[in-house]
Design a protein around this motif. Structure first.
Motif, PDB file in Angstrom:
ATOM      1  N   PHE A  29       0.158-118.238  27.969  1.00 32.91           N
ATOM      2  CA  PHE A  29       0.867-118.786  29.128  1.00 32.91           C
ATOM      3  C   PHE A  29       0.703-120.297  29.188  1.00 32.91           C
ATOM      4  N   ASP A  30       1.816-120.982  29.342  1.00 30.96           N
ATOM      5  CA  ASP A  30       1.886-122.438  29.380  1.00 30.96           C
ATOM      6  C   ASP A  30       2.020-122.858  30.847  1.00 30.96           C
ATOM      7  N   ILE A  31       0.927-123.368  31.417  1.00 26.90           N
ATOM      8  CA  ILE A  31       0.895-123.747  32.831  1.00 26.90           C
ATOM      9  C   ILE A  31       0.683-125.258  32.931  1.00 26.90           C
TER      10      ILE A  31
ATOM     11  N   VAL B 266       8.219-126.565  40.150  1.00 21.52           N
ATOM     12  CA  VAL B 266       8.939-125.400  39.625  1.00 21.52           C
ATOM     13  C   VAL B 266       9.481-124.521  40.738  1.00 21.52           C
ATOM     14  N   LYS B 267       9.161-124.863  41.980  1.00 17.35           N
ATOM     15  CA  LYS B 267       9.657-124.074  43.108  1.00 17.35           C
ATOM     16  C   LYS B 267       9.966-125.000  44.273  1.00 17.35           C
ATOM     17  N   ILE B 268      11.152-124.843  44.843  1.00 16.12           N
ATOM     18  CA  ILE B 268      11.532-125.583  46.044  1.00 16.12           C
ATOM     19  C   ILE B 268      12.086-124.599  47.070  1.00 16.12           C
ATOM     20  N   PRO B 269      11.906-124.899  48.369  1.00  9.74           N
ATOM     21  CA  PRO B 269      11.302-126.107  48.942  1.00  9.74           C
ATOM     22  C   PRO B 269       9.774-126.062  49.007  1.00  9.74           C
TER      23      PRO B 269
ATOM     24  N   ASN C 295       6.336-123.004  30.050  1.00 10.12           N
ATOM     25  CA  ASN C 295       6.429-123.205  31.502  1.00 10.12           C
ATOM     26  C   ASN C 295       6.496-121.845  32.197  1.00 10.12           C
ATOM     27  N   SER C 296       5.433-121.095  31.998  1.00 12.22           N
ATOM     28  CA  SER C 296       5.421-119.670  32.331  1.00 12.22           C
ATOM     29  C   SER C 296       5.712-119.359  33.791  1.00 12.22           C
ATOM     30  N   ALA C 297       5.288-120.223  34.695  1.00  5.62           N
ATOM     31  CA  ALA C 297       5.471-119.959  36.127  1.00  5.62           C
ATOM     32  C   ALA C 297       6.753-120.565  36.675  1.00  5.62           C
ATOM     33  N   ALA C 298       7.605-121.093  35.795  1.00  8.84           N
ATOM     34  CA  ALA C 298       8.862-121.718  36.224  1.00  8.84           C
ATOM     35  C   ALA C 298       9.953-120.658  36.316  1.00  8.84           C
ATOM     36  N   CYS C 299       9.758-119.723  37.247  1.00  4.78           N
ATOM     37  CA  CYS C 299      10.698-118.605  37.384  1.00  4.78           C
ATOM     38  C   CYS C 299      11.326-118.569  38.770  1.00  4.78           C
TER      39      CYS C 299
ATOM     40  N   ILE D 127       4.157-127.727  37.823  1.00  2.97           N
ATOM     41  CA  ILE D 127       5.144-128.786  37.582  1.00  2.97           C
ATOM     42  C   ILE D 127       5.847-128.518  36.246  1.00  2.97           C
ATOM     43  N   HIS D 128       7.118-128.919  36.160  1.00  2.00           N
ATOM     44  CA  HIS D 128       7.807-128.988  34.867  1.00  2.00           C
ATOM     45  C   HIS D 128       8.273-130.431  34.699  1.00  2.00           C
TER      46      HIS D 128
END
Length: 294
Positions: free
Chosen positions: A56-58, A83-86, A27-31, A77-78
């Motif tokens: 990279f796992d997207i 993966v980002k709010i709001p 979940n590479s972009a879940a930062c 999405i995870h």
């Protein structure tokens, strides 16, 4: 000393990707700021690229609260959660990070895994998700992708993104030009050999005792990969979690991997080791993996 930003520059063009030790991220972009247990990384895709991550796992899905074509401006999405709010993290913005890096560092090759998650309302009998990825994202930048169905040697894929396709395609003609087919493997597997690739993805961590099992599965597959004479890609996920148990969230599992000594089994040919919070301890595990290639 290895320059981790361009570590592939030092390798021979005839080197196969299957012969390497490659740091990857889950979940590479879940930062970003997100719901508890959704975050898996502490640094951006760009920072990961600069520090030598090459898998990279997207995971992407339709935008919530949008309809029709607008919903197909995909967000990262995870599971079922953004993966980002709001505000959503859009796939096009993540891909731009890859494009910018690969244009500036033509010695490098990056494997990009794309998987559909989130809502299940895609008509996959008509390749709706695949067509969305192709038409909106890949085809427009086709010169920056390696889209053959094999696993290339470095010399054939430098300056390109290798598509590790985690979604099915029914159109046989399109399959041949739509990347490496990794559409499925057994869920929660300790080892699944799919012929051209082998996966360990034991992810259902029920309690703290399962974490030590997970560490063992990672070590076992890494050792098997080193001994293999087959031209197979070994993909070894260190990630796992239990949303309902704080002791089993991604950060805690990542810490257990380090304390459990997974680094001891790193060696050239151990395959792709897919990590959470890869930036921990000054990118310790990423550096350890890259160093084994020399």
């Amino acid at each position: 000393m290895v320059d981790y930003k361009t570590w592939m520059k030092e390798l021979d063009d005839n080197t196969k990707l299957t012969q390497l030790a490659i740091p990857g991220t889950h979940n590479s972009a879940a930062c970003h700021t997100a719901l508890p247990s959704v975050q898996c990384q502490g640094e951006s895709v760009t920072e990961q690229l600069k520090h030598g991550v090459r898998f990279f796992d997207i995971r992407v899905g339709k935008q919530f609260l949008k309809e029709g074509d607008d919903a197909k401006d995909l967000q990262v999405i995870h599971g079922k959660f953004p993966v980002k709010i709001p505000f959503p993290r859009l796939l096009k913005d993540v891909l731009k990070e890859f494009y910018d890096f690969i244009k500036d560092n033509k010695s490098e090759t990056v494997l990009v895994s794309i998987k559909q998650e989130g809502t299940d309302d895609w008509n996959n009998d008509k390749d709706e998700f695949g067509n969305c990825i192709w038409d909106r994202y890949v085809d427009k930048q086709k010169d920056l992708w390696y889209l053959k169905s094999d696993l290339p040697k470095l010399g054939d894929a430098r300056g390109k993104l290798v598509l590790f396709r985690r979604f099915g395609v029914k159109d046989d003609e399109k399959k041949q030009k739509f990347g490496f087919d990794a559409a499925s493997w057994k869920y929660n597997t300790t080892e699944d050999d799919r012929g051209r690739f082998v996966v360990q993805d034991f992810c259902e961590i029920q309690n703290k005792d399962d974490i030590s099992k997970k560490v063992k599965y990672v070590k076992d597959l890494a050792e098997k990969a080193q001994k293999s004479n087959d031209d197979k890609l070994f993909v070894n996920f260190t990630s796992g979690s239990n949303f309902f148990d704080h002791d089993c969230w991604p950060q805690q599992v990542a810490d257990a991997m380090d304390k459990g000594g997974v680094e001891k089994v790193f060696a050239k040919g151990c395959g792709i080791i897919v990590l959470d919070y890869i930036e921990a301890h000054n990118w310790k595990l990423a550096k350890a993996l890259i160093d084994k290639n020399f």
